[in-house]
Design a protein around this motif. Structure first.
Motif, short mmCIF file in Angstrom:
data_model
loop_
_atom_site.label_atom_id
_atom_site.label_comp_id
_atom_site.label_asym_id
_atom_site.label_seq_id
_atom_site.Cartn_x
_atom_site.Cartn_y
_atom_site.Cartn_z
N LEU A 88 1.00 -1.18 0.27
CA LEU A 88 0.14 -0.21 0.35
C LEU A 88 0.59 0.76 0.12
CD1 LEU A 88 -3.03 0.52 0.53
CD2 LEU A 88 -3.17 0.90 2.52
N LYS A 89 2.04 1.32 0.51
CA LYS A 89 2.60 2.56 0.71
C LYS A 89 3.49 3.25 -1.17
CE LYS A 89 6.93 0.50 1.27
NZ LYS A 89 8.25 1.03 0.47
N ASP A 90 2.76 1.71 -1.94
CA ASP A 90 3.79 1.59 -3.01
C ASP A 90 2.79 2.33 -4.01
OD1 ASP A 90 6.61 0.19 -3.31
OD2 ASP A 90 4.89 -0.71 -2.82
N CYS A 91 1.10 3.46 -3.18
CA CYS A 91 0.35 3.79 -4.40
C CYS A 91 0.59 5.27 -4.25
CB CYS A 91 -0.91 3.49 -3.23
SG CYS A 91 -1.32 1.72 -4.23
N SER A 92 0.15 5.60 -5.41
CA SER A 92 -0.40 7.02 -5.01
C SER A 92 -1.92 7.63 -5.54
CB SER A 92 0.30 7.55 -7.03
OG SER A 92 1.51 7.29 -6.61
N PRO A 93 -2.40 8.21 -5.08
CA PRO A 93 -3.04 9.16 -5.16
C PRO A 93 -4.53 8.64 -5.94
CG PRO A 93 -2.07 10.94 -3.37
CD PRO A 93 -1.40 9.69 -4.72
N GLY A 94 -5.75 7.70 -5.68
CA GLY A 94 -6.58 7.92 -7.13
C GLY A 94 -6.24 5.89 -7.54
N ASP A 95 -5.14 5.54 -6.34
CA ASP A 95 -4.88 4.68 -7.41
C ASP A 95 -6.27 3.38 -6.45
OD1 ASP A 95 -2.09 5.14 -8.99
OD2 ASP A 95 -1.42 3.88 -7.20
N LYS A 96 -7.00 2.08 -7.86
CA LYS A 96 -7.68 1.21 -6.92
C LYS A 96 -6.66 0.18 -6.56
CE LYS A 96 -11.34 3.29 -8.17
NZ LYS A 96 -12.98 3.24 -8.92
#
Length: 76
Positions: free
Chosen positions: A5-13
């Protein structure tokens, strides 16, 4: 390569595929509704990547970067 989860950016699902960690850390995440198969939408990420705000099961949660590193995901 394993995505967390720390690899995600805003808007990612993404969908949670595993929860790492043991004992109280794992239990706390599961008590908050972080379970396998649950869809996660990343809402906000602080400038230094800590904390991360997400939507899980219709409510907002905020994780520290270290906690988010325990949540293994698959992006959609």
């Amino acid at each position: 390569m394993e995505l967390t989860l720390k690899d995600c950016s805003p808007g990612d699902k993404a969908v949670i595929i595993a929860i790492k960690g043991e004992g109280p850390v794992r239990r706390r995440l599961m008590d908050m509704g972080v379970t396998r198969g649950t869809e996660v939408i990343v809402r906000k990420v602080a400038p230094m990547g800590d904390p991360i705000e997400v939507n899980i099961r219709g409510y907002e949660l905020t994780f520290r970067k270290a906690e988010a590193d325990n949540i293994v995901i698959q992006k959609r």
